[in-house]
Design a protein around this motif. Structure first.
Motif, PDB file in Angstrom:
ATOM      1  N   LEU A  35      -7.149 -31.341  12.719  1.00 13.74           N
ATOM      2  CA  LEU A  35      -5.887 -32.069  12.617  1.00 13.74           C
ATOM      3  C   LEU A  35      -6.061 -33.395  11.880  1.00 13.74           C
ATOM      4  CD1 LEU A  35      -4.491 -31.495  16.225  1.00 13.74           C
ATOM      5  CD2 LEU A  35      -3.827 -30.314  14.117  1.00 13.74           C
ATOM      6  N   THR A  36      -5.100 -33.701  11.026  1.00 10.26           N
ATOM      7  CA  THR A  36      -5.076 -34.967  10.306  1.00 10.26           C
ATOM      8  C   THR A  36      -3.714 -35.635  10.503  1.00 10.26           C
ATOM      9  OG1 THR A  36      -4.286 -33.912   8.271  1.00 10.26           O
ATOM     10  CG2 THR A  36      -6.673 -34.075   8.569  1.00 10.26           C
ATOM     11  N   SER A 101       6.928 -24.678  10.142  1.00 13.14           N
ATOM     12  CA  SER A 101       6.844 -26.126   9.919  1.00 13.14           C
ATOM     13  C   SER A 101       5.781 -26.829  10.759  1.00 13.14           C
ATOM     14  CB  SER A 101       8.205 -26.771  10.216  1.00 13.14           C
ATOM     15  OG  SER A 101       8.542 -26.603  11.595  1.00 13.14           O
ATOM     16  N   ILE A 102       5.125 -26.098  11.682  1.00 14.56           N
ATOM     17  CA  ILE A 102       4.273 -26.736  12.690  1.00 14.56           C
ATOM     18  C   ILE A 102       2.803 -26.325  12.501  1.00 14.56           C
ATOM     19  CG2 ILE A 102       3.846 -26.958  15.170  1.00 14.56           C
ATOM     20  CD1 ILE A 102       6.468 -28.263  14.163  1.00 14.56           C
ATOM     21  N   ASP A 103       1.910 -27.308  12.600  1.00 14.92           N
ATOM     22  CA  ASP A 103       0.478 -27.068  12.421  1.00 14.92           C
ATOM     23  C   ASP A 103      -0.233 -26.719  13.726  1.00 14.92           C
ATOM     24  OD1 ASP A 103      -0.038 -27.859   9.471  1.00 14.92           O
ATOM     25  OD2 ASP A 103       1.158 -29.521  10.246  1.00 14.92           O
ATOM     26  N   LEU A 104       0.303 -27.142  14.845  1.00 12.59           N
ATOM     27  CA  LEU A 104      -0.266 -26.809  16.156  1.00 12.59           C
ATOM     28  C   LEU A 104       0.822 -26.940  17.208  1.00 12.59           C
ATOM     29  CD1 LEU A 104      -2.752 -26.292  18.071  1.00 12.59           C
ATOM     30  CD2 LEU A 104      -2.915 -28.782  18.273  1.00 12.59           C
ATOM     31  N   GLU A 122       9.052 -17.407  19.392  1.00  8.35           N
ATOM     32  CA  GLU A 122       9.408 -18.709  18.833  1.00  8.35           C
ATOM     33  C   GLU A 122       8.185 -19.378  18.202  1.00  8.35           C
ATOM     34  OE1 GLU A 122      12.316 -22.015  18.368  1.00  8.35           O
ATOM     35  OE2 GLU A 122      12.109 -19.847  18.105  1.00  8.35           O
ATOM     36  N   CYS A 123       7.018 -19.221  18.820  1.00  9.09           N
ATOM     37  CA  CYS A 123       5.787 -19.763  18.239  1.00  9.09           C
ATOM     38  C   CYS A 123       5.525 -19.148  16.867  1.00  9.09           C
ATOM     39  CB  CYS A 123       4.591 -19.478  19.154  1.00  9.09           C
ATOM     40  SG  CYS A 123       4.567 -20.420  20.693  1.00  9.09           S
ATOM     41  N   ILE A 124       5.655 -17.835  16.787  1.00 12.20           N
ATOM     42  CA  ILE A 124       5.433 -17.136  15.516  1.00 12.20           C
ATOM     43  C   ILE A 124       6.415 -17.643  14.458  1.00 12.20           C
ATOM     44  CG2 ILE A 124       5.596 -14.878  14.376  1.00 12.20           C
ATOM     45  CD1 ILE A 124       4.581 -13.673  17.070  1.00 12.20           C
ATOM     46  N   ARG A 125       7.621 -17.928  14.878  1.00 12.18           N
ATOM     47  CA  ARG A 125       8.648 -18.399  13.924  1.00 12.18           C
ATOM     48  C   ARG A 125       8.347 -19.792  13.387  1.00 12.18           C
ATOM     49  NH1 ARG A 125      12.982 -21.510  13.438  1.00 12.18           N
ATOM     50  NH2 ARG A 125      12.919 -22.292  15.582  1.00 12.18           N
ATOM     51  N   ILE A 126       7.933 -20.717  14.246  1.00 14.08           N
ATOM     52  CA  ILE A 126       7.837 -22.128  13.828  1.00 14.08           C
ATOM     53  C   ILE A 126       6.451 -22.524  13.327  1.00 14.08           C
ATOM     54  CG2 ILE A 126       9.710 -22.789  15.374  1.00 14.08           C
ATOM     55  CD1 ILE A 126       7.655 -24.046  17.245  1.00 14.08           C
ATOM     56  N   LEU A 127       5.410 -21.757  13.668  1.00 15.01           N
ATOM     57  CA  LEU A 127       4.053 -22.120  13.236  1.00 15.01           C
ATOM     58  C   LEU A 127       3.816 -21.767  11.771  1.00 15.01           C
ATOM     59  CD1 LEU A 127       1.799 -20.978  16.217  1.00 15.01           C
ATOM     60  CD2 LEU A 127       1.996 -23.322  15.342  1.00 15.01           C
ATOM     61  N   LYS A 128       3.028 -22.612  11.118  1.00 15.23           N
ATOM     62  CA  LYS A 128       2.528 -22.255   9.793  1.00 15.23           C
ATOM     63  C   LYS A 128       1.527 -21.112   9.963  1.00 15.23           C
ATOM     64  CE  LYS A 128       3.035 -26.921   7.899  1.00 15.23           C
ATOM     65  NZ  LYS A 128       2.308 -28.111   7.378  1.00 15.23           N
ATOM     66  N   PRO A 129       1.309 -20.313   8.921  1.00 15.75           N
ATOM     67  CA  PRO A 129       0.383 -19.174   9.031  1.00 15.75           C
ATOM     68  C   PRO A 129      -1.000 -19.590   9.537  1.00 15.75           C
ATOM     69  CG  PRO A 129       1.627 -19.037   6.993  1.00 15.75           C
ATOM     70  CD  PRO A 129       1.959 -20.378   7.587  1.00 15.75           C
ATOM     71  N   ASN A 130      -1.534 -18.802  10.453  1.00 17.84           N
ATOM     72  CA  ASN A 130      -2.884 -18.982  10.998  1.00 17.84           C
ATOM     73  C   ASN A 130      -3.064 -20.275  11.809  1.00 17.84           C
ATOM     74  OD1 ASN A 130      -4.008 -16.537   9.919  1.00 17.84           O
ATOM     75  ND2 ASN A 130      -3.983 -17.525   7.902  1.00 17.84           N
ATOM     76  N   SER A 131      -1.966 -20.838  12.284  1.00 16.30           N
ATOM     77  CA  SER A 131      -2.052 -22.009  13.156  1.00 16.30           C
ATOM     78  C   SER A 131      -2.105 -21.563  14.619  1.00 16.30           C
ATOM     79  CB  SER A 131      -0.870 -22.937  12.926  1.00 16.30           C
ATOM     80  OG  SER A 131      -0.901 -23.469  11.607  1.00 16.30           O
ATOM     81  N   ASN A 132      -2.521 -22.468  15.480  1.00 21.06           N
ATOM     82  CA  ASN A 132      -2.826 -22.122  16.866  1.00 21.06           C
ATOM     83  C   ASN A 132      -1.807 -22.648  17.870  1.00 21.06           C
ATOM     84  OD1 ASN A 132      -5.349 -20.762  16.406  1.00 21.06           O
ATOM     85  ND2 ASN A 132      -6.271 -22.760  15.991  1.00 21.06           N
ATOM     86  N   VAL A 133      -1.886 -22.050  19.051  1.00 20.39           N
ATOM     87  CA  VAL A 133      -1.172 -22.544  20.237  1.00 20.39           C
ATOM     88  C   VAL A 133      -2.229 -22.962  21.258  1.00 20.39           C
ATOM     89  CG1 VAL A 133       0.421 -21.996  22.114  1.00 20.39           C
ATOM     90  CG2 VAL A 133       0.777 -21.008  19.834  1.00 20.39           C
ATOM     91  N   ALA A 134      -2.055 -24.137  21.836  1.00 24.57           N
ATOM     92  CA  ALA A 134      -2.987 -24.654  22.844  1.00 24.57           C
ATOM     93  C   ALA A 134      -2.252 -24.793  24.174  1.00 24.57           C
ATOM     94  CB  ALA A 134      -3.547 -26.006  22.410  1.00 24.57           C
ATOM     95  N   LEU A 135      -2.725 -24.069  25.175  1.00 23.55           N
ATOM     96  CA  LEU A 135      -2.189 -24.165  26.530  1.00 23.55           C
ATOM     97  C   LEU A 135      -3.193 -24.934  27.374  1.00 23.55           C
ATOM     98  CD1 LEU A 135      -1.200 -20.394  27.010  1.00 23.55           C
ATOM     99  CD2 LEU A 135       0.153 -22.207  25.907  1.00 23.55           C
ATOM    100  N   VAL A 136      -2.735 -25.870  28.186  1.00 23.21           N
ATOM    101  CA  VAL A 136      -3.666 -26.667  28.984  1.00 23.21           C
ATOM    102  C   VAL A 136      -3.066 -27.004  30.337  1.00 23.21           C
ATOM    103  CG1 VAL A 136      -2.899 -28.900  28.020  1.00 23.21           C
ATOM    104  CG2 VAL A 136      -5.223 -28.665  28.937  1.00 23.21           C
ATOM    105  N   TRP A 137      -3.942 -27.029  31.339  1.00 21.92           N
ATOM    106  CA  TRP A 137      -3.562 -27.435  32.692  1.00 21.92           C
ATOM    107  C   TRP A 137      -4.625 -28.360  33.278  1.00 21.92           C
ATOM    108  CZ3 TRP A 137      -2.483 -22.522  31.011  1.00 21.92           C
ATOM    109  CH2 TRP A 137      -1.192 -22.032  31.242  1.00 21.92           C
ATOM    110  N   ASN A 138      -4.202 -29.362  34.011  1.00 22.90           N
ATOM    111  CA  ASN A 138      -5.067 -30.044  34.955  1.00 22.90           C
ATOM    112  C   ASN A 138      -4.987 -29.251  36.255  1.00 22.90           C
ATOM    113  OD1 ASN A 138      -6.411 -32.325  33.829  1.00 22.90           O
ATOM    114  ND2 ASN A 138      -4.431 -33.357  33.623  1.00 22.90           N
TER     115      ASN A 138
END
Length: 251
Positions: A35-36, A101-104, A122-138
């Motif tokens: 990420l930049t 439009s989204i990088d992550l 929705e993730c597939i629709r808005i993400l740029k090709p080959n970009s990731n989804v990050a799920l996180v929990w404490n």
């Protein structure tokens, strides 16, 4: 009750007592996704902006998508001074963001509330090709007697309690179905949390299943949490064993 309404009336206490994520996790997220500062992260189900702020501090452009007015308003008050912050009233299943439009995409403490199939679309629709989804929990560490007894109190006194984080940490099939070809990176980061009595009670009350101060079981719940604190505290402090769990991949 709609899932988007579950934290109505809890935004203040949520903002005050919910923990941040370890710096090691943020560094991992930035490094793994290369990420930049000219890229865009969509923090979906962003709540009061706990993770959002940590991403903003790292000079990332963050669009926070949150449907609950109380939660979103607090995030906006706290984060509007950041020039790289944008707040949107939207849901995980219908963000209102532009296609490709989204990088992550990040989701902190919220994936268990989503319609998983619609969110994936929705993730597939808005993400740029080959970009990731990050799920996180404490997540509380169940090797601790303190955590086990804390869960028992919630089970006894909170009718809607189904386990911390909705019990989703026990269901690995959810992640296999969500991520592309069932493949994802799983990492854990130690994130033990220190509380005094006030903040320990506050952290417990910030949960969606916890009683509000107008509920008949509120005093009983607070009393039980107080007794638990007294049992395990030393020098008026308690350490709640906690693990930050990260799931990251393509969808």
């Amino acid at each position: 009750m709609e899932t988007t309404k579950k934290f109505t009336g809890k935004a203040d206490i949520y903002s005050k007592y919910r923990p941040h994520y370890p710096k090691e996790y943020i560094n991992y997220l930035v490094s793994y996704n290369s990420l930049t500062s000219d890229q865009i992260v969509a923090d979906i189900g962003s709540g009061t902006g706990v993770l959002t702020q940590q991403l903003l501090i790292n000079n990332l452009n963050v669009i926070a998508v949150e449907p609950n007015d109380d939660m979103r308003n607090i995030a906006e008050k706290q984060l509007n001074s950041y020039s790289n912050f944008v707040s949107i009233n939207g849901t995980a299943e219908s963000t209102g963001l532009k296609s490709y439009s989204i990088d992550l995409i990040t989701v902190a403490q919220a994936f268990h509330w989503f319609d998983k199939l619609q969110f994936k679309k929705e993730c597939i629709r808005i993400l740029k090709p080959n970009s990731n989804v990050a799920l996180v929990w404490n997540s509380r560490d169940f090797s601790s007697k303190l955590v086990i007894e804390n869960a028992e109190i919630c089970k006894d006194l909170c009718p809607s309690f189904k386990g911390f984080s909705g019990g989703i940490e026990k269901n690995s099939d959810v992640y296999k179905q969500f991520f592309r070809d069932g493949k994802y990176e799983y990492h854990t980061f130690r994130n033990d949390l220190e509380y005094n009595l006030e903040s320990f009670i506050g952290r417990n009350l910030s949960a969606s299943y916890a009683p509000k101060n107008t509920d008949s079981n509120y005093d009983e719940f607070v009393d039980a949490i107080t007794k638990l604190f007294v049992k395990y505290s030393k020098n008026n402090k308690i350490i709640l064993p906690n693990i930050t769990r990260s799931y990251l991949g393509k969808v």
